[in-house]
Design a protein around this motif. Structure first.
Motif, PDB file in Angstrom:
ATOM      1  N   ILE A  59       0.822  -1.210   0.000  1.00  0.00           N
ATOM      2  CA  ILE A  59       0.000   0.000   0.000  1.00  0.00           C
ATOM      3  C   ILE A  59       0.857   1.262   0.000  1.00  0.00           C
ATOM      4  N   GLY A  60       2.139   1.105   0.312  1.00  0.00           N
ATOM      5  CA  GLY A  60       3.032   2.257   0.234  1.00  0.00           C
ATOM      6  C   GLY A  60       3.406   2.580  -1.197  1.00  0.00           C
ATOM      7  N   ASP A  61       3.553   1.552  -2.029  1.00  0.00           N
ATOM      8  CA  ASP A  61       3.943   1.770  -3.423  1.00  0.00           C
ATOM      9  C   ASP A  61       2.991   2.700  -4.177  1.00  0.00           C
ATOM     10  N   PRO A  62       1.661   2.542  -4.060  1.00  0.00           N
ATOM     11  CA  PRO A  62       0.781   3.465  -4.782  1.00  0.00           C
ATOM     12  C   PRO A  62       0.963   4.928  -4.371  1.00  0.00           C
ATOM     13  N   ILE A  63       1.294   5.181  -3.111  1.00  0.00           N
ATOM     14  CA  ILE A  63       1.579   6.551  -2.682  1.00  0.00           C
ATOM     15  C   ILE A  63       2.791   7.082  -3.429  1.00  0.00           C
ATOM     16  N   LEU A  64       3.839   6.272  -3.495  1.00  0.00           N
ATOM     17  CA  LEU A  64       5.077   6.693  -4.146  1.00  0.00           C
ATOM     18  C   LEU A  64       4.907   6.814  -5.656  1.00  0.00           C
ATOM     19  N   PHE A  65       4.146   5.912  -6.254  1.00  0.00           N
ATOM     20  CA  PHE A  65       3.893   5.983  -7.696  1.00  0.00           C
ATOM     21  C   PHE A  65       3.241   7.311  -8.088  1.00  0.00           C
ATOM     22  N   ASN A  66       2.481   7.897  -7.161  1.00  0.00           N
ATOM     23  CA  ASN A  66       1.700   9.087  -7.471  1.00  0.00           C
ATOM     24  C   ASN A  66       2.283  10.353  -6.843  1.00  0.00           C
ATOM     25  N   ASN A  67       3.606  10.370  -6.724  1.00  0.00           N
ATOM     26  CA  ASN A  67       4.334  11.550  -6.257  1.00  0.00           C
ATOM     27  C   ASN A  67       3.940  11.952  -4.845  1.00  0.00           C
ATOM     28  N   GLY A  68       3.514  10.971  -4.054  1.00  0.00           N
ATOM     29  CA  GLY A  68       3.179  11.245  -2.663  1.00  0.00           C
ATOM     30  C   GLY A  68       4.350  10.920  -1.748  1.00  0.00           C
ATOM     31  N   VAL A  69       4.242  11.390  -0.531  1.00  0.00           N
ATOM     32  CA  VAL A  69       5.249  11.128   0.504  1.00  0.00           C
ATOM     33  C   VAL A  69       4.596  10.300   1.605  1.00  0.00           C
ATOM     34  N   LEU A 107      12.274   0.855 -17.371  1.00  0.00           N
ATOM     35  CA  LEU A 107      10.829   0.679 -17.505  1.00  0.00           C
ATOM     36  C   LEU A 107      10.106   1.149 -16.243  1.00  0.00           C
ATOM     37  N   GLY A 108      10.607   0.734 -15.089  1.00  0.00           N
ATOM     38  CA  GLY A 108      10.005   1.176 -13.836  1.00  0.00           C
ATOM     39  C   GLY A 108      10.121   2.677 -13.663  1.00  0.00           C
ATOM     40  N   GLY A 109      11.274   3.244 -14.051  1.00  0.00           N
ATOM     41  CA  GLY A 109      11.483   4.680 -13.930  1.00  0.00           C
ATOM     42  C   GLY A 109      10.505   5.480 -14.761  1.00  0.00           C
ATOM     43  N   ILE A 110      10.168   4.973 -15.946  1.00  0.00           N
ATOM     44  CA  ILE A 110       9.215   5.673 -16.819  1.00  0.00           C
ATOM     45  C   ILE A 110       7.837   5.719 -16.163  1.00  0.00           C
ATOM     46  N   ILE A 111       7.406   4.614 -15.565  1.00  0.00           N
ATOM     47  CA  ILE A 111       6.084   4.584 -14.922  1.00  0.00           C
ATOM     48  C   ILE A 111       6.054   5.517 -13.718  1.00  0.00           C
ATOM     49  N   TYR A 112       7.122   5.528 -12.923  1.00  0.00           N
ATOM     50  CA  TYR A 112       7.189   6.467 -11.806  1.00  0.00           C
ATOM     51  C   TYR A 112       7.170   7.915 -12.314  1.00  0.00           C
ATOM     52  N   SER A 113       7.888   8.179 -13.402  1.00  0.00           N
ATOM     53  CA  SER A 113       8.004   9.545 -13.911  1.00  0.00           C
ATOM     54  C   SER A 113       6.701  10.081 -14.482  1.00  0.00           C
ATOM     55  N   MET A 114       5.746   9.210 -14.782  1.00  0.00           N
ATOM     56  CA  MET A 114       4.476   9.680 -15.317  1.00  0.00           C
ATOM     57  C   MET A 114       3.741  10.586 -14.326  1.00  0.00           C
ATOM     58  N   SER A 115       4.061  10.468 -13.040  1.00  0.00           N
ATOM     59  CA  SER A 115       3.455  11.363 -12.057  1.00  0.00           C
ATOM     60  C   SER A 115       4.215  12.679 -11.957  1.00  0.00           C
ATOM     61  N   ARG A 116       5.340  12.767 -12.675  1.00  0.00           N
ATOM     62  CA  ARG A 116       6.120  14.002 -12.736  1.00  0.00           C
ATOM     63  C   ARG A 116       6.380  14.325 -14.208  1.00  0.00           C
ATOM     64  N   PRO A 117       5.322  14.694 -14.943  1.00  0.00           N
ATOM     65  CA  PRO A 117       5.427  14.869 -16.403  1.00  0.00           C
ATOM     66  C   PRO A 117       6.444  15.915 -16.821  1.00  0.00           C
ATOM     67  N   GLU A 118       6.763  16.851 -15.919  1.00  0.00           N
ATOM     68  CA  GLU A 118       7.756  17.873 -16.268  1.00  0.00           C
ATOM     69  C   GLU A 118       9.129  17.268 -16.516  1.00  0.00           C
ATOM     70  N   ASN A 119       9.361  16.075 -15.950  1.00  0.00           N
ATOM     71  CA  ASN A 119      10.648  15.400 -16.146  1.00  0.00           C
ATOM     72  C   ASN A 119      10.601  14.322 -17.220  1.00  0.00           C
ATOM     73  N   LEU A 120       9.401  13.800 -17.493  1.00  0.00           N
ATOM     74  CA  LEU A 120       9.285  12.637 -18.375  1.00  0.00           C
ATOM     75  C   LEU A 120       9.794  12.924 -19.781  1.00  0.00           C
ATOM     76  N   ASP A 121       9.399  14.041 -20.363  1.00  0.00           N
ATOM     77  CA  ASP A 121       9.806  14.347 -21.736  1.00  0.00           C
ATOM     78  C   ASP A 121      11.324  14.486 -21.846  1.00  0.00           C
ATOM     79  N   LEU A 122      11.928  15.148 -20.858  1.00  0.00           N
ATOM     80  CA  LEU A 122      13.387  15.306 -20.876  1.00  0.00           C
ATOM     81  C   LEU A 122      14.079  13.955 -20.730  1.00  0.00           C
ATOM     82  N   GLY A 123      13.499  13.081 -19.901  1.00  0.00           N
ATOM     83  CA  GLY A 123      14.077  11.753 -19.730  1.00  0.00           C
ATOM     84  C   GLY A 123      14.019  10.937 -21.004  1.00  0.00           C
TER      85      GLY A 123
END
Length: 442
Positions: free
Chosen positions: A157-167, A365-381
């Motif tokens: 249940i912690g992973d979904p928080i982190l996936f969505n740019n939560g703390v 692959l995992g990094g791309i899915i995590y980055s989807m919650s931070r779109p400002e970085n995704l395009d540069l990545g």
């Protein structure tokens, strides 16, 4: 300086040495070219700090800090040993330690920008999640089993928080608290992220109940409450022992909303402030309530959330990651077997250790899915990935093969949990990713 004419970079923690043969390569580029997973959400543009390293030895053998790096170090109060790998060039032997190892650790970096001492008022979304019948579960099982169950519970249940740019703010007994918007951002996004995280928790718990807790004769249930409002955030406490703290009525209200699930017979309730922060029709709404919560003199309007009104691609992808990457080596092995079968000539592009290459693939692959919650970085990545793959010999003709091989591997790894909707979400996302990479590989 080593006997070689080229600098030697030593990675502590993994006890690996590599030779920097390109005098124009940054430390980050040295890592990537040598198949060492090294986070770089912004694509090595100095706009995030995920590629940070601590220099253990050889400080003088790195180029001085750039203006961009100086400003980052000042804001985050870094000591001189911490450098951005994308901003420094090795001139001699250097020993370094990567400081951010996984995408899930990126969220913690938000806390560096919080005030130290005096709390600062910020508008955030607060999520409270509670395990139901925890006492009964603790009594019915031995202490070791309870500890194992709790660890698995907190992980899934912690992973979904982190996936969505939560703390993840706190674990309190059988409760977990997540915060969204600690570092700012739009109210709509932070509230949507919080609800997506809550729904992701339910997918994760269903998976946990179905796959891992059957032998314990346990079925975990949860109650979740989410609220949005201004709270005081900062590092507070004794001067020698300050801790991250969040204080204010919005936090207490989120806890009480969560607790009201017991009265209402629901699982996920949100405040009116969450409901109004997103466009009408975003969520599938169930019942509506207007109780007087404990400690309040007024009634509070709250809503039951059953899901998204329309399929949410991010939620679908996030909820499938645990299935896909449960065995990262197997995933990578299957993928490359398919690529080489469809395009035998591509074997020549991989001259180094394929196991390391596979780990780089799943890390990416995992990094791309995590980055989807931070779109400002995704395009540069993706720009960085497209340019670097082109440099390594990947051509436009390879991308359809990669796409097809990835989709086949994903479907195979998902197995019984595969569905047309989920596969469509992956296809849509990977099409976007490969199109972006192809664009930058010209």
């Amino acid at each position: 300086m080593s006997e070689s004419t080229h600098p030697v970079i030593t990675y502590t923690g993994i006890n690996q040495e590599v030779i920097c043969e390109d005098p124009d390569a940054t430390l980050l580029e040295v890592s990537i070219s040598n198949q060492i997973p090294h986070l770089h959400e912004c694509g090595g543009n100095g706009q995030c700090t995920t590629c940070r390293v601590r220099v253990i030895d050889g400080h003088s053998n790195l180029s001085p800090r750039t203006m961009k790096e100086h400003e980052t170090a000042r804001l985050r109060k870094w000591d001189p040993s911490i450098r951005l790998a994308c901003q420094c060039y090795p001139k001699g032997d250097v020993s370094i330690q990567r400081l951010v190892w996984t995408s899930s650790e990126v969220n913690k970096l938000q806390l560096e920008m919080l005030p130290d001492g005096d709390a600062e008022e910020r508008a955030i979304a607060i999520l409270f999640c509670d395990i139901r019948n925890f006492t009964k579960m603790a009594v019915s099982n031995n202490a070791f089993d309870v500890a194992h169950i709790l660890n698995r519970f907190y992980t899934v249940i912690g992973d979904p928080i982190l996936f969505n740019n939560g703390v993840i703010y706190q674990y309190v007994g059988d409760e977990i608290i997540g915060l969204f918007g600690v570092s700012g951002g739009l109210k709509e996004k932070n509230c949507t992220d919080a609800v997506r995280a809550a729904l992701g928790m339910y997918y994760a718990i269903e998976r946990l109940n179905h796959l891992e807790l059957v032998d314990f004769d346990i079925r975990i249930q949860m109650g979740i409450g989410i609220n949005f409002g201004k709270a005081f955030i900062g590092h507070l406490g004794h001067p020698k022992h300050k801790q991250f703290a969040v204080i204010g009525d919005p936090v207490n209200t989120a806890s009480r909303i969560q607790n009201y699930n017991k009265v209402a017979g629901t699982h996920l309730l949100v405040s009116e402030s969450i409901f109004k922060a997103v466009p009408e029709g975003t969520f599938d709404i169930g019942q509506e309530f207007q109780p007087q919560l404990a400690g309040h003199e007024h009634e509070t309007k709250i809503y039951e959330i059953k899901g998204f009104k329309n399929p949410d691609i991010k939620l679908a992808l996030q909820s499938s990651m645990d299935y896909l990457l449960r065995n990262e080596d197997e995933f990578a092995s299957q993928f490359y077997e398919r690529v080489f079968e469809k395009s035998p000539e591509t074997r020549s592009l991989f001259k180094k250790n394929m196991k390391d290459q596979g780990r780089l693939l799943t890390h990416m692959l995992g990094g791309i899915i995590y980055s989807m919650s931070r779109p400002e970085n995704l395009d540069l990545g993706l720009k960085f990935l497209g340019e670097s793959h082109s440099k390594y010999g990947v051509t436009q003709a390879h991308y359809p093969i990669v796409m097809e091989s990835l989709m086949e591997t994903i479907e195979d790894q998902l197995g019984e949990f595969s569905s047309p909707e989920l596969l469509n979400a992956w296809r849509e996302t990977l099409t976007m990713v490969t199109d972006q990479m192809r664009h930058y590989s010209h």
